[in-house]
Motif scaffolding. Structure first.
Motif, PDB file in Angstrom:
ATOM      1  N   LEU A 143      26.106  55.446  48.822  1.00  0.00           N
ATOM      2  CA  LEU A 143      26.766  55.217  50.104  1.00  0.00           C
ATOM      3  C   LEU A 143      27.265  56.535  50.662  1.00  0.00           C
ATOM      4  N   PRO A 144      27.362  56.650  51.971  1.00  0.00           N
ATOM      5  CA  PRO A 144      27.884  57.892  52.541  1.00  0.00           C
ATOM      6  C   PRO A 144      29.285  58.191  52.012  1.00  0.00           C
ATOM      7  N   MET A 145      29.475  59.425  51.591  1.00  0.00           N
ATOM      8  CA  MET A 145      30.768  59.838  51.046  1.00  0.00           C
ATOM      9  C   MET A 145      31.511  60.687  52.069  1.00  0.00           C
ATOM     10  N   VAL A 146      32.824  60.665  51.961  1.00  0.00           N
ATOM     11  CA  VAL A 146      33.657  61.557  52.747  1.00  0.00           C
ATOM     12  C   VAL A 146      33.892  62.770  51.849  1.00  0.00           C
ATOM     13  N   VAL A 147      32.992  63.731  51.943  1.00  0.00           N
ATOM     14  CA  VAL A 147      32.971  64.849  51.008  1.00  0.00           C
ATOM     15  C   VAL A 147      34.212  65.719  51.142  1.00  0.00           C
ATOM     16  N   HIS A 148      34.752  65.855  52.337  1.00  0.00           N
ATOM     17  CA  HIS A 148      35.930  66.723  52.477  1.00  0.00           C
ATOM     18  C   HIS A 148      37.156  66.155  51.747  1.00  0.00           C
ATOM     19  N   ASN A 149      37.118  64.888  51.344  1.00  0.00           N
ATOM     20  CA  ASN A 149      38.195  64.298  50.543  1.00  0.00           C
ATOM     21  C   ASN A 149      37.923  64.420  49.042  1.00  0.00           C
ATOM     22  N   ALA A 150      36.746  64.874  48.678  1.00  0.00           N
ATOM     23  CA  ALA A 150      36.383  64.989  47.260  1.00  0.00           C
ATOM     24  C   ALA A 150      37.229  66.073  46.596  1.00  0.00           C
ATOM     25  N   ARG A 151      37.689  65.782  45.413  1.00  0.00           N
ATOM     26  CA  ARG A 151      38.503  66.716  44.636  1.00  0.00           C
ATOM     27  C   ARG A 151      37.806  66.975  43.305  1.00  0.00           C
ATOM     28  N   PRO A 152      36.963  68.015  43.240  1.00  0.00           N
ATOM     29  CA  PRO A 152      36.260  68.310  41.983  1.00  0.00           C
ATOM     30  C   PRO A 152      37.249  68.557  40.845  1.00  0.00           C
ATOM     31  N   ILE A 153      36.812  68.227  39.632  1.00  0.00           N
ATOM     32  CA  ILE A 153      37.682  68.351  38.458  1.00  0.00           C
ATOM     33  C   ILE A 153      37.375  69.595  37.641  1.00  0.00           C
ATOM     34  N   VAL A 154      36.593  70.505  38.197  1.00  0.00           N
ATOM     35  CA  VAL A 154      36.234  71.745  37.501  1.00  0.00           C
ATOM     36  C   VAL A 154      36.592  72.934  38.391  1.00  0.00           C
ATOM     37  N   THR A 155      36.597  74.112  37.791  1.00  0.00           N
ATOM     38  CA  THR A 155      36.903  75.329  38.543  1.00  0.00           C
ATOM     39  C   THR A 155      35.731  75.701  39.445  1.00  0.00           C
ATOM     40  N   ASP A 156      35.997  76.575  40.415  1.00  0.00           N
ATOM     41  CA  ASP A 156      34.947  76.969  41.367  1.00  0.00           C
ATOM     42  C   ASP A 156      33.695  77.550  40.705  1.00  0.00           C
ATOM     43  N   LEU A 182      26.652  72.438  40.774  1.00  0.00           N
ATOM     44  CA  LEU A 182      26.056  72.009  42.042  1.00  0.00           C
ATOM     45  C   LEU A 182      24.702  72.674  42.273  1.00  0.00           C
ATOM     46  N   ASP A 183      24.565  73.933  41.866  1.00  0.00           N
ATOM     47  CA  ASP A 183      23.258  74.593  41.961  1.00  0.00           C
ATOM     48  C   ASP A 183      22.217  73.842  41.134  1.00  0.00           C
ATOM     49  N   GLN A 184      22.606  73.406  39.923  1.00  0.00           N
ATOM     50  CA  GLN A 184      21.691  72.641  39.073  1.00  0.00           C
ATOM     51  C   GLN A 184      21.361  71.291  39.707  1.00  0.00           C
ATOM     52  N   ILE A 189      17.917  59.284  50.868  1.00  0.00           N
ATOM     53  CA  ILE A 189      19.024  59.244  49.906  1.00  0.00           C
ATOM     54  C   ILE A 189      19.127  60.578  49.173  1.00  0.00           C
ATOM     55  N   ILE A 190      17.991  61.114  48.763  1.00  0.00           N
ATOM     56  CA  ILE A 190      17.986  62.405  48.062  1.00  0.00           C
ATOM     57  C   ILE A 190      18.514  63.504  48.976  1.00  0.00           C
ATOM     58  N   GLU A 191      18.080  63.498  50.238  1.00  0.00           N
ATOM     59  CA  GLU A 191      18.574  64.496  51.190  1.00  0.00           C
ATOM     60  C   GLU A 191      20.081  64.373  51.386  1.00  0.00           C
ATOM     61  N   SER A 192      20.601  63.152  51.368  1.00  0.00           N
ATOM     62  CA  SER A 192      22.052  62.951  51.485  1.00  0.00           C
ATOM     63  C   SER A 192      22.782  63.582  50.311  1.00  0.00           C
ATOM     64  N   TYR A 193      22.257  63.391  49.110  1.00  0.00           N
ATOM     65  CA  TYR A 193      22.881  64.004  47.935  1.00  0.00           C
ATOM     66  C   TYR A 193      22.856  65.530  48.041  1.00  0.00           C
ATOM     67  N   ILE A 194      21.749  66.076  48.519  1.00  0.00           N
ATOM     68  CA  ILE A 194      21.660  67.532  48.677  1.00  0.00           C
ATOM     69  C   ILE A 194      22.729  68.009  49.664  1.00  0.00           C
ATOM     70  N   ILE A 195      22.881  67.309  50.757  1.00  0.00           N
ATOM     71  CA  ILE A 195      23.899  67.681  51.749  1.00  0.00           C
ATOM     72  C   ILE A 195      25.290  67.585  51.139  1.00  0.00           C
ATOM     73  N   TRP A 196      25.573  66.499  50.388  1.00  0.00           N
ATOM     74  CA  TRP A 196      26.893  66.343  49.753  1.00  0.00           C
ATOM     75  C   TRP A 196      27.161  67.500  48.800  1.00  0.00           C
ATOM     76  N   CYS A 197      26.135  67.873  48.027  1.00  0.00           N
ATOM     77  CA  CYS A 197      26.289  68.993  47.090  1.00  0.00           C
ATOM     78  C   CYS A 197      26.580  70.288  47.845  1.00  0.00           C
ATOM     79  N   GLU A 198      25.862  70.518  48.924  1.00  0.00           N
ATOM     80  CA  GLU A 198      26.065  71.750  49.680  1.00  0.00           C
ATOM     81  C   GLU A 198      27.425  71.774  50.371  1.00  0.00           C
ATOM     82  N   LEU A 199      27.885  70.627  50.839  1.00  0.00           N
ATOM     83  CA  LEU A 199      29.204  70.568  51.469  1.00  0.00           C
ATOM     84  C   LEU A 199      30.327  70.785  50.453  1.00  0.00           C
ATOM     85  N   LEU A 200      30.118  70.365  49.234  1.00  0.00           N
ATOM     86  CA  LEU A 200      31.127  70.515  48.180  1.00  0.00           C
ATOM     87  C   LEU A 200      31.067  71.893  47.520  1.00  0.00           C
ATOM     88  N   HIS A 201      29.932  72.565  47.690  1.00  0.00           N
ATOM     89  CA  HIS A 201      29.703  73.863  47.039  1.00  0.00           C
ATOM     90  C   HIS A 201      30.684  74.905  47.580  1.00  0.00           C
TER      91      HIS A 201
END
Length: 166
Positions: free
Chosen positions: A105-118, A125-127, A150-162
């Motif tokens: 489902l579409p995610m609100v990526v700007h609200n995502a809080r990763p649990i690892v360091t940058d 995310l590169d992997q 769907i795959i393109e959406s995941y790529i976009i989410w990864c890039e937005l979170l990167h």
């Protein structure tokens, strides 16, 4: 006969039969007792094993199994690339967000809080992006109608979170 056969196909078929007839718990017990690794299964066997752990919400085991998948297994069942990329992405988020991240489902990526360091986030995310980019042409080549989107959406989410690509 399957139990005594030591080739990858026989092991994968036996794993599938045990899952179907006796359930996930007994299939995992057989796999563990046999001292097998994912590399000793065919690609469908790796998928079966990963899905068992996914149903049990054991994301660490799913990531471990997919991380041990060989290039041949990943190419043979292109869904493994997609699943590994999606799992890598989801694993960077807090546990309560895993289901939403894996639902497609579409995610609100700007609200995502990763649990690892940058630095860890960048590497993971590169992997994930690499896996998803491997899956994209394979899904398109198979004529799957919704999978590329769907795959393109995941790529976009990864890039937005990167941290370096936002």
């Amino acid at each position: 006969m399957l139990r005594d056969d030591t080739n990858e196909d026989a092991r994968a078929v036996l794993l599938s039969i045990i899952v179907t007839q006796r359930g996930d718990g007994e299939a995992l017990q057989w796999f563990t007792d046999s001292g097998l690794s994912p590399s000793q299964l065919t690609a469908p066997g790796v998928l079966t094993l990963a899905l068992i752990h996914l149903r049990r919400n054991d994301f660490d085991s799913v990531n471990r199994i997919l991380g041990q998948a060989t290039t041949g297994q990943l190419t043979q069942v292109s869904y493994l690339y997609f699943l590994r990329g999606a799992m890598r992405f989801a694993s960077l988020l807090p546990a309560p967000e895993h289901a939403a991240a894996l639902s497609g489902l579409p995610m609100v990526v700007h609200n995502a809080r990763p649990i690892v360091t940058d630095p860890q986030l960048s590497a993971a995310l590169d992997q994930a992006i690499n896996d998803l980019r491997q899956a994209l042409p394979l899904a398109s080549g198979l004529g799957l109608r919704h999978a590329p989107r769907i795959i393109e959406s995941y790529i976009i989410w990864c890039e937005l979170l990167h941290p370096t690509r936002k």
